[in-house]
Design an enzyme around this catalytic site. Structure first.
Site, PDB file in Angstrom:
ATOM      1  N   HIS A 107      -3.077   7.823   6.377  1.00 45.70           N
ATOM      2  CA  HIS A 107      -2.021   8.674   5.820  1.00 45.70           C
ATOM      3  C   HIS A 107      -2.591   9.969   5.237  1.00 45.70           C
ATOM      4  O   HIS A 107      -1.976  11.026   5.342  1.00 45.70           O
ATOM      5  CB  HIS A 107      -1.281   7.943   4.694  1.00 45.70           C
ATOM      6  CG  HIS A 107      -0.150   7.063   5.151  1.00 45.70           C
ATOM      7  ND1 HIS A 107       0.947   7.551   5.812  1.00 45.70           N
ATOM      8  CD2 HIS A 107       0.057   5.735   5.022  1.00 45.70           C
ATOM      9  CE1 HIS A 107       1.788   6.549   6.070  1.00 45.70           C
ATOM     10  NE2 HIS A 107       1.265   5.435   5.614  1.00 45.70           N
ATOM     11  N   CYS A 131       5.161   0.238   7.834  1.00 43.37           N
ATOM     12  CA  CYS A 131       4.895   1.376   6.955  1.00 43.37           C
ATOM     13  C   CYS A 131       6.163   1.724   6.178  1.00 43.37           C
ATOM     14  O   CYS A 131       7.237   1.796   6.758  1.00 43.37           O
ATOM     15  CB  CYS A 131       4.457   2.575   7.802  1.00 43.37           C
ATOM     16  SG  CYS A 131       4.073   4.036   6.832  1.00 43.37           S
ATOM     17  N   LEU A 132       6.007   1.948   4.874  1.00 43.52           N
ATOM     18  CA  LEU A 132       7.172   2.272   4.049  1.00 43.52           C
ATOM     19  C   LEU A 132       7.835   3.575   4.489  1.00 43.52           C
ATOM     20  O   LEU A 132       9.015   3.784   4.234  1.00 43.52           O
ATOM     21  CB  LEU A 132       6.770   2.376   2.571  1.00 43.52           C
ATOM     22  CG  LEU A 132       6.349   1.059   1.884  1.00 43.52           C
ATOM     23  CD1 LEU A 132       5.831   1.328   0.484  1.00 43.52           C
ATOM     24  CD2 LEU A 132       7.512   0.084   1.850  1.00 43.52           C
ATOM     25  N   HIS A 147      -5.208   1.804   6.915  1.00 44.79           N
ATOM     26  CA  HIS A 147      -3.855   2.334   7.128  1.00 44.79           C
ATOM     27  C   HIS A 147      -3.570   3.472   6.139  1.00 44.79           C
ATOM     28  O   HIS A 147      -3.069   4.528   6.521  1.00 44.79           O
ATOM     29  CB  HIS A 147      -2.858   1.175   6.959  1.00 44.79           C
ATOM     30  CG  HIS A 147      -1.408   1.548   7.007  1.00 44.79           C
ATOM     31  ND1 HIS A 147      -0.533   1.033   7.946  1.00 44.79           N
ATOM     32  CD2 HIS A 147      -0.653   2.371   6.231  1.00 44.79           C
ATOM     33  CE1 HIS A 147       0.675   1.527   7.738  1.00 44.79           C
ATOM     34  NE2 HIS A 147       0.641   2.339   6.704  1.00 44.79           N
ATOM     35  N   GLU A 148      -3.907   3.239   4.855  1.00 44.32           N
ATOM     36  CA  GLU A 148      -3.595   4.251   3.835  1.00 44.32           C
ATOM     37  C   GLU A 148      -4.489   5.487   3.971  1.00 44.32           C
ATOM     38  O   GLU A 148      -4.039   6.610   3.744  1.00 44.32           O
ATOM     39  CB  GLU A 148      -3.708   3.657   2.427  1.00 44.32           C
ATOM     40  CG  GLU A 148      -2.815   2.438   2.149  1.00 44.32           C
ATOM     41  CD  GLU A 148      -1.358   2.619   2.524  1.00 44.32           C
ATOM     42  OE1 GLU A 148      -0.865   3.773   2.509  1.00 44.32           O
ATOM     43  OE2 GLU A 148      -0.697   1.612   2.858  1.00 44.32           O
ATOM     44  N   GLY A 178       0.828  -1.191   0.000  1.00 48.56           N
ATOM     45  CA  GLY A 178       0.000   0.000   0.000  1.00 48.56           C
ATOM     46  C   GLY A 178       0.865   1.244   0.000  1.00 48.56           C
ATOM     47  O   GLY A 178       1.999   1.233   0.487  1.00 48.56           O
ATOM     48  N   GLN A 220       2.979   9.995   0.793  1.00 52.40           N
ATOM     49  CA  GLN A 220       4.266   9.315   1.008  1.00 52.40           C
ATOM     50  C   GLN A 220       5.251   9.566  -0.136  1.00 52.40           C
ATOM     51  O   GLN A 220       6.435   9.274  -0.012  1.00 52.40           O
ATOM     52  CB  GLN A 220       4.058   7.807   1.192  1.00 52.40           C
ATOM     53  CG  GLN A 220       3.335   7.440   2.484  1.00 52.40           C
ATOM     54  CD  GLN A 220       3.134   5.948   2.624  1.00 52.40           C
ATOM     55  OE1 GLN A 220       2.193   5.403   2.074  1.00 52.40           O
ATOM     56  NE2 GLN A 220       4.027   5.271   3.324  1.00 52.40           N
TER      57      GLN A 220
HETATM   58 NI    NI Z   1       2.119   3.567   5.789  1.00 47.60          NI
END
Ligand code: NI
Length: 193
Positions: free
Chosen positions: A164, A118-119, A160-161, A70, A75
């Site tokens: 963000h 998380c990236l 989660h996304e 995701g 991001q």
């Molecule tokens: Ni994330």
């Protein structure tokens, strides 16, 4: 305990996408903690045009290369309400989903705990309890309204996304003490880089 990691721990990169698709896309740099841009409240996309579709393609390329399941536009430093997810297994055909202006219209009663990564916060995993099912309304890459009922990993990934897009991160589910520790670690790392 089931795991949702925006980043798979494996370093394998799957390049099984059609090559014409790959060459048209560009990998974007992923913003990481402690960059304050991650706390931005993203704004709605008013028109779905070629620029939007190009951003979607670039975000998918970036997510698959990471590799991750995701990615939200913020991001990659774009403060727009757009996210991509693909929770297919590595040996399955890809199932990319792009959501423009996603809105949660219903959350399930039962909850489920996933260990989330998380990236933008490499090597940090947080146990997070969220509704196990979710209904999301969004606009797709063709500008069409869609509704998705998600469960399992996809339900967690979507929530989660969407977090963000509101500047919310997995560390916000930690105690203040633990959160401060993580933030300090990333601040220290960014100074030595
Ligand atoms: Ni994330």
């Amino acid at each position: 305990m089931p795991k949702f990691q925006e980043a798979w721990l494996s370093t394998a990169i799957d390049l099984s996408l059609p090559s014409a698709y790959v060459t048209a896309m560009a990998k974007l740099p992923i913003i990481t903690l402690p960059d304050p841009i991650l706390r931005t409240q993203s704004s709605p996309i008013e028109r779905v045009d070629d620029e939007t579709r190009r951003l979607i393609d670039d975000m998918l390329e970036t997510m698959y290369a990471a590799p991750g399941v995701g990615l939200a536009a913020i991001q990659v430093a774009v403060p727009k309400r757009l996210l991509v997810v693909d929770t297919s297994d590595k040996d399955e055909p890809k199932r990319p989903i792009a959501m423009i202006n996603p809105e949660i219209v219903q959350l399930g009663q039962t909850t489920r705990v996933y260990e989330e990564g998380c990236l933008s916060i490499p090597d940090v995993l947080v146990d997070i309890e969220r509704p196990a099912t979710v209904t999301v309304r969004y606009v797709d890459r063709d500008g069409k309204a869609q509704e998705l009922n998600a469960d399992g990993l996809l339900a967690t990934a979507v929530q989660h996304e969407i977090d963000h897009l509101d500047g919310k991160l997995i560390i916000d589910f930690l105690s203040r003490l633990k959160r401060d520790m993580v933030v300090r670690r990333f601040k220290k790392q960014s100074r030595t880089m």
